[in-house]
Write a protein that holds these residues in place. Sequence first.
Motif, short mmCIF file in Angstrom:
data_model
loop_
_atom_site.label_atom_id
_atom_site.label_comp_id
_atom_site.label_asym_id
_atom_site.label_seq_id
_atom_site.Cartn_x
_atom_site.Cartn_y
_atom_site.Cartn_z
N GLN A 146 -24.81 39.05 23.94
CA GLN A 146 -24.62 39.69 25.24
C GLN A 146 -24.86 41.20 25.16
O GLN A 146 -25.48 41.78 26.05
N VAL A 147 -24.34 41.83 24.11
CA VAL A 147 -24.49 43.28 24.00
C VAL A 147 -25.66 43.67 23.11
O VAL A 147 -26.14 44.80 23.16
N ALA A 148 -26.13 42.72 22.29
CA ALA A 148 -27.20 43.06 21.34
C ALA A 148 -28.15 41.86 21.22
O ALA A 148 -28.14 41.15 20.21
N PRO A 149 -28.98 41.65 22.25
CA PRO A 149 -29.87 40.47 22.22
C PRO A 149 -30.76 40.48 20.98
O PRO A 149 -31.39 41.49 20.66
N GLY A 150 -30.80 39.37 20.29
CA GLY A 150 -31.62 39.25 19.09
C GLY A 150 -30.90 39.59 17.81
O GLY A 150 -31.43 39.41 16.72
N ALA A 151 -29.66 40.08 17.94
CA ALA A 151 -28.97 40.60 16.75
C ALA A 151 -28.37 39.50 15.88
O ALA A 151 -28.22 39.68 14.67
N TRP A 152 -27.99 38.38 16.50
CA TRP A 152 -27.27 37.35 15.74
C TRP A 152 -28.06 36.86 14.53
O TRP A 152 -27.52 36.71 13.43
#
Lengths: 229, 229
Positions: A146-152
Amino acid sequence: MTVVSTAPPAGTLAPLSALSPTPRSTIRRGAGRARTDRSELYAVLDEGSICHLGVVVDGAPVVLPTVYGRVDDTLYLHGSTGARSLRGAAAGEPISVTVTLVDGVVHARSVFHFSMNYRCAVVHGVARPVTDPDERLLGLRAIVEQVAPGAWDHARSPNRKELAATAVLALDLTESSLKVRSGPPGDDEDDVRDRPGVWAGVVPVHTVAGEPQPCPTVPSGVPLPAHLH
Amino acid sequence: MTVVSTAPPAGTLAPLSALSPTPRSTIRRGAGRARTDRSELYAVLDEGSICHLGVVVDGAPVVLPTVYGRVDDTLYLHGSTGARSLRGAAAGEPISVTVTLVDGVVHARSVFHFSMNYRCAVVHGVARPVTDPDERLLGLRAIVEQVAPGAWDHARSPNRKELAATAVLALDLTESSLKVRSGPPGDDEDDVRDRPGVWAGVVPVHTVAGEPQPCPTVPSGVPLPAHLH
């Protein structure tokens, strides 16, 4: 005074159910600003970055900002297993979650009609502690994305110890409301007629991302990952 | 990890008292992020545009966005005299006000350490209905000037009928807390050592004003007032 209707998310097959107000989620003040389109609710939740979680502690309201994520009709919250604000929520006490997007400051001819343009989603309910390991990861992933798209997929996944320290809660979006104010000021006709030389209108408010600042311990030359471009 | 300390507001003669935590305003999670400098609290409140007002209705929390203004150690809120969320507050039920400024998204090497940089002021208390006509105007002026500096003297003042429809509440800032997260991610040493090629850092978030949009009923040629330049 109407915002552009948001198309349903891609992949949605069945029509989304409308928001059905309960006594608690009925918008009383400014009822003309209430929206009942669930896809608009989703759009607001998906655009926000933080919510304000409300809980009751010793009879008094406590409102704290926190991150969240949405998967279909479920909102996920997380926090330390020791956090007081989550303990009551995990124990079945009623909570609320509010996501507010500020779109502009409405300058009127009279101070009485000054206002804000905004979109505000409010969810009431009782949270469900998420215990299933797969759903816990699903919820945490939604929160990070939600806050960092692509980060997971870029960062290290949570290990057993980190997961044990993290409470994940699910809140159903069934009892939700959406209130939207948009458009120019709602001045009285007398003021529009009698004050023709007075400027009135909307000053838009935007939230923008600045230049990424690398952590001092990142070696020079490490490129910015693609999801941050 | 330290934000720049804010100088006391101009005209402050006596030193400001520190924030003295009560059981309710003691920051338990992330206690290292608690601030006790009252001038920092003022700076956060003065920079914000909306707050989230928490009230308890039928035992459940209700959290709604609203505008506010600060005068010294008093926060002013207003609303329609018929608003449910203000009725309980005006009747002496406990309320809380939270102002959150989002400063950035903290990208870590591990998803566990993803975070937000933010400044969050929380005020607990019982509101005082403001009945004195002069203080009511003082409060309303603070509220309008908070979101639209310079606008109060530009627009028509509220008339008797408008004032009669408006409830003004005062909330003392005595029981307040301020929590701040700033700076780079707090990654584990192992991750910093073992993941040297992974970018980590902060993506700042800024709130900016867009180009003013005149109301369609403003005659062409009416200039933008000085306070909007």
